[in-house]
Enzyme design. Structure first.
Site, PDB file in Angstrom:
ATOM      1  N   GLY A 106      15.619   4.232  19.193  1.00 17.83           N
ATOM      2  CA  GLY A 106      16.132   5.425  19.892  1.00 17.83           C
ATOM      3  C   GLY A 106      15.131   6.011  20.866  1.00 17.83           C
ATOM      4  O   GLY A 106      15.439   6.270  22.038  1.00 17.83           O
ATOM      5  N   ARG A 107      13.896   6.223  20.406  1.00 16.55           N
ATOM      6  CA  ARG A 107      12.908   6.901  21.264  1.00 16.55           C
ATOM      7  C   ARG A 107      12.350   5.989  22.360  1.00 16.55           C
ATOM      8  O   ARG A 107      11.534   6.426  23.169  1.00 16.55           O
ATOM      9  CB  ARG A 107      11.792   7.503  20.413  1.00 16.55           C
ATOM     10  CG  ARG A 107      11.080   6.526  19.493  1.00 16.55           C
ATOM     11  CD  ARG A 107      10.185   7.272  18.499  1.00 16.55           C
ATOM     12  NE  ARG A 107       9.616   6.407  17.482  1.00 16.55           N
ATOM     13  CZ  ARG A 107      10.259   6.002  16.383  1.00 16.55           C
ATOM     14  NH1 ARG A 107      11.504   6.354  16.169  1.00 16.55           N
ATOM     15  NH2 ARG A 107       9.649   5.234  15.497  1.00 16.55           N
ATOM     16  N   GLU A 110       6.883  10.561  15.959  1.00 17.36           N
ATOM     17  CA  GLU A 110       7.866   9.855  15.130  1.00 17.36           C
ATOM     18  C   GLU A 110       7.388   8.421  14.869  1.00 17.36           C
ATOM     19  O   GLU A 110       7.716   7.825  13.856  1.00 17.36           O
ATOM     20  CB  GLU A 110       9.240   9.854  15.814  1.00 17.36           C
ATOM     21  CG  GLU A 110      10.381   9.678  14.832  1.00 17.36           C
ATOM     22  CD  GLU A 110      11.736  10.053  15.395  1.00 17.36           C
ATOM     23  OE1 GLU A 110      12.342  11.009  14.902  1.00 17.36           O
ATOM     24  OE2 GLU A 110      12.191   9.393  16.340  1.00 17.36           O
ATOM     25  N   GLU A 131      24.761  15.934  14.325  1.00 15.98           N
ATOM     26  CA  GLU A 131      24.683  16.897  15.435  1.00 15.98           C
ATOM     27  C   GLU A 131      25.541  16.427  16.601  1.00 15.98           C
ATOM     28  O   GLU A 131      26.343  17.181  17.162  1.00 15.98           O
ATOM     29  CB  GLU A 131      23.229  17.038  15.920  1.00 15.98           C
ATOM     30  CG  GLU A 131      22.290  17.716  14.949  1.00 15.98           C
ATOM     31  CD  GLU A 131      21.651  16.758  13.966  1.00 15.98           C
ATOM     32  OE1 GLU A 131      22.159  15.623  13.799  1.00 15.98           O
ATOM     33  OE2 GLU A 131      20.644  17.148  13.351  1.00 15.98           O
ATOM     34  N   LYS A 150      18.000  15.152   6.071  1.00 16.83           N
ATOM     35  CA  LYS A 150      19.414  14.902   6.365  1.00 16.83           C
ATOM     36  C   LYS A 150      20.207  14.841   5.076  1.00 16.83           C
ATOM     37  O   LYS A 150      21.282  15.393   4.944  1.00 16.83           O
ATOM     38  CB  LYS A 150      19.573  13.539   7.063  1.00 16.83           C
ATOM     39  CG  LYS A 150      19.245  13.496   8.515  1.00 16.83           C
ATOM     40  CD  LYS A 150      19.764  12.135   9.034  1.00 16.83           C
ATOM     41  CE  LYS A 150      19.055  11.721  10.288  1.00 16.83           C
ATOM     42  NZ  LYS A 150      19.335  10.346  10.666  1.00 16.83           N
ATOM     43  N   LYS A 209      23.427   5.966  19.403  1.00 14.51           N
ATOM     44  CA  LYS A 209      23.311   4.554  19.021  1.00 14.51           C
ATOM     45  C   LYS A 209      24.227   4.264  17.827  1.00 14.51           C
ATOM     46  O   LYS A 209      24.999   3.330  17.837  1.00 14.51           O
ATOM     47  CB  LYS A 209      21.843   4.289  18.685  1.00 14.51           C
ATOM     48  CG  LYS A 209      21.517   2.888  18.285  1.00 14.51           C
ATOM     49  CD  LYS A 209      19.996   2.741  18.173  1.00 14.51           C
ATOM     50  CE  LYS A 209      19.619   1.514  17.393  1.00 14.51           C
ATOM     51  NZ  LYS A 209      18.170   1.389  17.227  1.00 14.51           N
ATOM     52  N   HIS A 222      -3.384  30.161  31.396  1.00 16.30           N
ATOM     53  CA  HIS A 222      -3.301  31.599  31.133  1.00 16.30           C
ATOM     54  C   HIS A 222      -2.794  31.867  29.730  1.00 16.30           C
ATOM     55  O   HIS A 222      -2.353  32.981  29.438  1.00 16.30           O
ATOM     56  CB  HIS A 222      -2.395  32.266  32.176  1.00 16.30           C
ATOM     57  CG  HIS A 222      -2.973  32.172  33.555  1.00 16.30           C
ATOM     58  ND1 HIS A 222      -3.725  33.175  34.115  1.00 16.30           N
ATOM     59  CD2 HIS A 222      -2.957  31.160  34.449  1.00 16.30           C
ATOM     60  CE1 HIS A 222      -4.128  32.796  35.312  1.00 16.30           C
ATOM     61  NE2 HIS A 222      -3.688  31.571  35.545  1.00 16.30           N
TER      62      HIS A 222
HETATM   63  C1  G6Q Z   1      14.445   7.713  17.575  1.00 17.19           C
HETATM   64  C2  G6Q Z   1      15.177   8.091  16.413  1.00 17.19           C
HETATM   65  C3  G6Q Z   1      16.102   9.282  16.587  1.00 17.19           C
HETATM   66  C4  G6Q Z   1      17.471   8.946  17.143  1.00 17.19           C
HETATM   67  C5  G6Q Z   1      18.374  10.138  16.904  1.00 17.19           C
HETATM   68  C6  G6Q Z   1      19.761   9.950  17.460  1.00 17.19           C
HETATM   69  O1  G6Q Z   1      13.735   6.758  17.651  1.00 17.19           O
HETATM   70  O2  G6Q Z   1      15.833   6.978  15.907  1.00 17.19           O
HETATM   71  O3  G6Q Z   1      15.537  10.301  17.363  1.00 17.19           O
HETATM   72  O4  G6Q Z   1      17.404   8.623  18.477  1.00 17.19           O
HETATM   73  O5  G6Q Z   1      18.455  10.406  15.526  1.00 17.19           O
HETATM   74  O6  G6Q Z   1      20.369   8.838  16.883  1.00 17.19           O
HETATM   75  P1  G6Q Z   1      21.699   8.265  17.454  1.00 17.19           P
HETATM   76  O7  G6Q Z   1      21.465   7.786  18.835  1.00 17.19           O
HETATM   77  O8  G6Q Z   1      22.117   7.183  16.524  1.00 17.19           O
HETATM   78  O9  G6Q Z   1      22.702   9.404  17.465  1.00 17.19           O
END
Ligand code: G6Q
Length: 541
Positions: free
Chosen positions: A266-267, A352, A211, A503, A205, A383
């Site tokens: 994001g989630r 989250e 990463e 971070k 996003k 198990h």
């Molecule tokens: C979700 C968070 C988080 C996000 C990641 C990746 O709700 O905001 O998990 O999706 O940190 O972020 P980017 O899509 O910006 O790389």
């Protein structure tokens, strides 16, 4: 005023003191219609809440509390695009991503459905090109490998759904996911792939996540080392992002960028452009069916009265255990191997969102908020960790998720799987008492160890089969459950400030890690000594 001072909350406390010793055995004996009365069916799901430690009065009181918290208005505000993500000053409109009603959704005077539908149309056209072999790599070869690079919300949803709906996927395509900054992840995922047949989807996003950008840069080097021509990036990279400038700077043609918007968390983004890997793997029709499942559950959530509303009841029962019985966790137990990443996905959705310790007024809460979410597919878990759920000292509410028909019919596997599905819920609820052990002629010295107290609650989610539609609805139920609980705990569910501090500190520490970097020794003695040890033992290559 904290929620514990609210009259309706106090009524729940009093009620809990009256019923806390109730047993599921007596609840079922006292009410022959209990199973039916506590079951809701909609959106392809049969949801049996009856093996929970609640009575009709419990639900009535929980609903009264929800009404006091104006849950109905909060739901309407979300769908109306109010800026309910206050700490980030954003609307929360993931429901627009799967709004198949044909009706507009307006935000600041603009119908956002035009943008949503246009991106979906472009995703469909790209997916068709790749599936048909029209999209070619730089050397003219067909794309066989699609690698999604993203993390968190830009990874967990696509991975989970891809695994869950593999049965419906195009098997000639190799779909892979890279999230971890650990080079092992990218290296292993690329190990057997030919760059000429590989397309990377950089899913971010913000397009700044460390990463993802590190993995994307290494993937770009992998492509450029092979072709030795910058031009090749065009054929082998597409981007999913809100950040046009950063996508350009990376070298991706903005014609190959699929946008989404800041009103998608994001989630909650898997039905946005973030689902491109799924659109390619499953095809446009299945992706639409997935969105339709979400849409049906959204409509259910928006329209049903609270007492007949599946996500609302899930949320209320969760609060009852979390805040009154003192349960810390919720186990997600899918009896379908395809759903093996569902617990990990729901961990993010829930933890989250509701892992917050400060209420909407900025005051530290004096009550429990979001539960710990965990789980594994049945019957593997049986198990491994079910022992603790059956006979341990903790109450662990369990969500059992199963299907009437298997997608892979093979002998009597499915009957055996589902026999376990039903049996575990029964055993947890009703246990096995001393009288039964005596009747079974168990040695008296063994009896204490073989008693199952029962009274361990569970909810059963059953659908006819695992399909894009039933899965979409299930995920939306959980998303909305999380929202309901956030409202009832008076916390903000749509930010995630808790991921920031680590971070920031990692950014500082990164500068100290090269061997010749001066030791700053500016941390606590434990962190200092770990960094020193790391530096002293590094190979000099
Ligand atoms: C979700 C968070 C988080 C996000 C990641 C990746 O709700 O905001 O998990 O999706 O940190 O972020 P980017 O899509 O910006 O790389």
């Amino acid at each position: 005023m904290g929620i514990c001072k609210i009259r309706e909350w106090k009524d729940l406390e009093n009620h809990f003191n009256e019923v806390k010793n109730q047993t599921l055995t007596t609840l079922f004996l006292d009410d022959k219609n209990r199973a039916k009365q506590f079951t809701l069916t909609d959106c392809g799901w049969f949801v049996d809440f009856s093996k929970n430690l609640v009575t009709q009065k419990t639900l009535q009181l929980l609903i009264k509390y929800a009404e006091h918290q104006k849950l109905g208005d909060e739901i309407a505000n979300m769908f109306a695009g109010e800026k309910i993500n206050r700490t980030e000053n954003r609307s929360v409109l993931h429901v627009a991503l799967r709004n198949l009603s044909g009706n507009p959704i307006t935000l600041e005077g603009k119908n956002i459905m035009a943008g949503v539908n246009s991106v979906i149309g472009r995703m469909e056209s790209l997916a068709r090109k790749i599936r048909s072999g029209k999209w070619k790599g730089y050397s003219g070869k067909k794309i066989k490998n699609v690698i999604n690079i993203g993390i968190g919300g830009s990874d967990l949803g696509p991975v989970m759904i891809y695994e869950a709906l593999k049965f419906y996927s195009e098997r000639s395509l190799n779909i892979r996911f890279v999230s971890n900054i650990d080079a092992t992840h990218l290296t292993e995922q690329l190990y057997d792939l030919n760059p000429e047949e590989s397309l990377f989807i950089v899913a971010s996003k913000t397009f700044t996540t460390q990463e993802t950008m590190t993995n994307a840069e290494s993937a770009k080097r992998w492509i450029l080392n092979h072709f030795n021509e910058q031009e090749a990036v065009r054929n082998h990279f597409v981007a999913l992002s809100t950040n046009l400038e950063a996508v350009k700077a990376f070298g991706i043609d903005t014609d190959n960028m699929f946008e989404f918007w800041d009103w998608v968390g994001g989630r909650y983004s898997l039905t946005s452009a973030i689902g491109l890997s799924l659109m390619i793997a499953l095809g446009p029709d299945n992706f639409r069916a997935l969105r339709n499942g979400f849409f049906k559950a959204d409509t259910h959530f928006r329209q049903k009265e609270l007492k007949a509303n599946i996500p609302v009841i899930m949320g209320l029962i969760g609060i009852w255990y979390n805040n009154f019985y003192g349960s810390d966790t919720l186990a997600i137990l899918p009896y379908d191997q395809y759903l093996h990443r569902l617990p990990a996905y729901l961990q993010q959705t829930d933890m989250e969102s509701n892992g917050k310790g400060v209420d909407r007024q900025g005051v530290p809460v004096n009550y429990q908020t979001g539960p710990i979410i965990w789980g594994e597919p049945g019957t593997n878990g049986q198990h491994a960790f079910y022992q603790l759920i059956h006979q341990g000292t903790k109450i662990i509410p369990c969500d059992f998720i199963g299907f009437v028909n298997s997608l892979n019919r093979l002998g009597d596997h499915h009957e055996k799987l589902m026999a376990n599905f039903f049996a575990q819920q029964e055993a947890l609820a009703f246990g096995k008492n001393e009288a039964r052990l005596i009747a079974e002629q168990v040695n008296s010295d063994q009896i204490p160890f073989r008693i199952f107290e029962g009274n361990r609650p569970s909810t059963c989610f059953l659908a006819e089969k695992l399909s894009p539609e039933t899965l979409g609805a299930l995920i939306a139920f959980y998303e909305h459950k999380v929202f309901v609980q956030g409202v009832l705990w008076n916390i903000y569910s749509f930010d995630q400030w808790g991921v920031e501090l680590g971070k920031q500190l990692a950014g500082n520490i990164l500068k100290e890690l090269p061997k010749n970097a001066p030791a700053t020794l500016s941390h606590d003695s434990s962190t200092n000594q770990q960094i020193e040890y790391f530096k002293s033992k590094r190979n000099d290559d």
